[in-house]
Scaffold this active site. Structure first.
Site, short mmCIF file in Angstrom:
data_model
loop_
_atom_site.label_atom_id
_atom_site.label_comp_id
_atom_site.label_asym_id
_atom_site.label_seq_id
_atom_site.Cartn_x
_atom_site.Cartn_y
_atom_site.Cartn_z
N THR A 22 1.77 -11.30 -8.64
CA THR A 22 2.43 -11.61 -10.09
C THR A 22 3.56 -13.02 -9.69
OG1 THR A 22 2.48 -9.44 -10.89
CG2 THR A 22 4.04 -10.96 -11.94
N TYR A 28 -0.92 -11.62 -18.18
CA TYR A 28 -0.90 -12.76 -16.99
C TYR A 28 -2.02 -12.55 -16.04
CZ TYR A 28 1.03 -9.58 -13.69
OH TYR A 28 1.37 -8.31 -12.81
N SER A 36 -2.31 -7.67 -6.35
CA SER A 36 -2.10 -6.73 -5.27
C SER A 36 -2.70 -5.53 -5.35
CB SER A 36 -0.57 -6.47 -5.22
OG SER A 36 -0.08 -5.91 -6.31
N THR A 58 3.62 -6.72 -6.51
CA THR A 58 4.14 -5.62 -6.41
C THR A 58 3.87 -4.09 -6.40
OG1 THR A 58 4.63 -5.51 -8.66
CG2 THR A 58 6.34 -6.78 -7.75
N ASP A 59 2.36 -4.11 -6.76
CA ASP A 59 1.87 -2.95 -7.02
C ASP A 59 1.63 -2.20 -5.41
OD1 ASP A 59 1.63 -3.23 -9.60
OD2 ASP A 59 -0.76 -3.47 -9.73
N LYS A 80 7.90 1.36 -5.43
CA LYS A 80 8.02 0.82 -6.98
C LYS A 80 7.94 2.10 -7.82
CE LYS A 80 5.50 -2.07 -10.06
NZ LYS A 80 4.19 -2.97 -10.39
N GLU A 137 7.13 27.03 1.42
CA GLU A 137 6.29 27.92 0.45
C GLU A 137 4.68 27.82 1.20
OE1 GLU A 137 6.31 27.57 -3.87
OE2 GLU A 137 7.64 25.96 -3.42
#
Length: 363
Positions: free
Chosen positions: A49, A62, A95, A128-129, A201, A318
């Site tokens: 981005t 975008y 990304s 960023t992903d 993120k 557990e």
């Protein structure tokens, strides 16, 4: 005689007028970036981005990776006063298309740059992903005291109040800070410095999307200051796979009414590892747990992580991890647990007890 005296000045002026665009840009870069004792920063651009341009398909639409790294740097006022910058385009992709081949390329270029003393620090521009995954991979395989900093943006470069230029400026500022040494790979966005192990993120569109779950950020940065809150820390370090291949490790998302079909299918498809994004403290249904037992008997390493986001996945709560020969991810989310397991398997380490020890380091 007068003509002979003014001829040199005339020729100099003519050379400026007729200078090629490329030479003009180089001259301008030299003028803006004087050769002084400023630190040397290698900028490796991968797209995302931060290198995107707005698209009319929606109000926030975008196209990622539409701007080059050099164009991106040119739009950051004052960054040339922080460091002598060299920009290289490693890739120019969104990304969500990030892959292990780009990771290997980045890692090898960083190793080369530091081994040849080409740079004092590295800054990577990234979408960023998957930024947290790339940062964590590089954190494990880099093993150098010099800073490596990832940055990106939540808004494209052509958006109103784009966040990329400020993030880029602060990433370079952090990378050139003496305090950034011996801290592993860092992620810098929104005035905040995160360690690669903790950062994640957490929001689809907000500028403050990145958080360091369970630990908090390691520092803050703004155009004037860089401040770290924590001391440098020891890092996990594993070698790069020589053949540029990472073993197949699948992430399987747990849910209500879960059966073992996806687990059995992953084993059939040749997975060497499975990471469970479990419910709560990494839990799965009884039927799915039986599938994990079958996977372990087939030689597959199984790591229990959690889909929750915050908190640790503890051993033998557990689920009796000792009896089922499972690994608890502790603080690592599923995507980071997958990367660490891949690198351990690539290094020939496949005993659950050995893998658990590595997962338990650095928290």
């Amino acid at each position: 005689m007068f003509f002979l005296r003014v001829l040199p000045f005339f020729l100099a002026a003519l050379s400026v007028v007729t200078m090629s665009p490329a030479r003009a840009r180089a001259t301008d870069m030299q003028a803006r970036q004087p050769q002084t004792s400023l630190p040397r920063v290698l900028v490796l651009a991968t797209g995302g981005t931060i290198s995107g341009k707005a698209d009319t398909r929606s109000a926030i639409g975008y196209d990622a990776g539409a701007v080059t790294g050099e164009q991106l740097i040119a739009g950051v006022p004052g960054v040339e006063k922080l460091a002598r910058l060299k920009v290289e385009q490693i890739s120019n992709i969104a990304s969500q298309n990030m892959n292990s081949q780009v990771w290997f390329h980045l890692a090898e270029r960083i190793h080369e740059a530091f081994a040849r003393n080409e740079a004092d620090a590295v800054v990577i521009t990234h979408g960023t992903d998957t930024m947290e995954e790339t940062a964590f991979f590089l954190d494990i395989v880099t093993g150098d005291s010099r800073p490596v900093v990832l940055t990106g943006a939540m808004r494209p470069s052509t958006a109103i109040s784009a966040d990329g230029p400020a993030n880029m400026y602060e990433a370079v500022k952090v990378a050139t800070s003496p305090q950034a040494r011996n801290r592993g790979v860092l992620v810098v966005l929104d005035d905040t410095i995160h360690a690669a192990r903790w950062v994640s993120k957490t929001h689809t569109t907000a500028l403050e999307t990145f958080r360091s779950r369970n630990a908090g950020p390691v520092g803050m940065a703004d155009p004037a200051n860089v401040r770290f809150f924590t001391p440098p820390r020891a890092e996990i370090h594993l070698p790069l796979s020589q053949n540029h291949v990472l073993p197949r490790v699948e992430i399987i998302y747990a849910h209500a009414d879960m059966d073992a079909d996806q687990i059995d299918e992953a084993v059939k498809n040749g997975a060497r590892g499975i990471v469970i994004a479990g419910m709560g403290d990494g839990n799965v249904s009884e039927e799915a747990l039986s599938g994990l037992d079958r996977a372990v008997k087939a030689g597959v390493v199984v790591v229990r992580s959690s889909r929750v986001g915050d908190g640790f996945v503890n051993r033998n709560v557990e689920v009796d991890d000792d009896r089922h020969e499972l690994v608890a991810s502790l603080d690592l989310n599923p995507q980071k647990a997958r990367i660490l397991l891949q690198l351990l398997l690539a290094d020939g380490r496949n005993a659950p007890t050995d893998i658990q020890k590595t997962f338990g380091r650095d928290y």
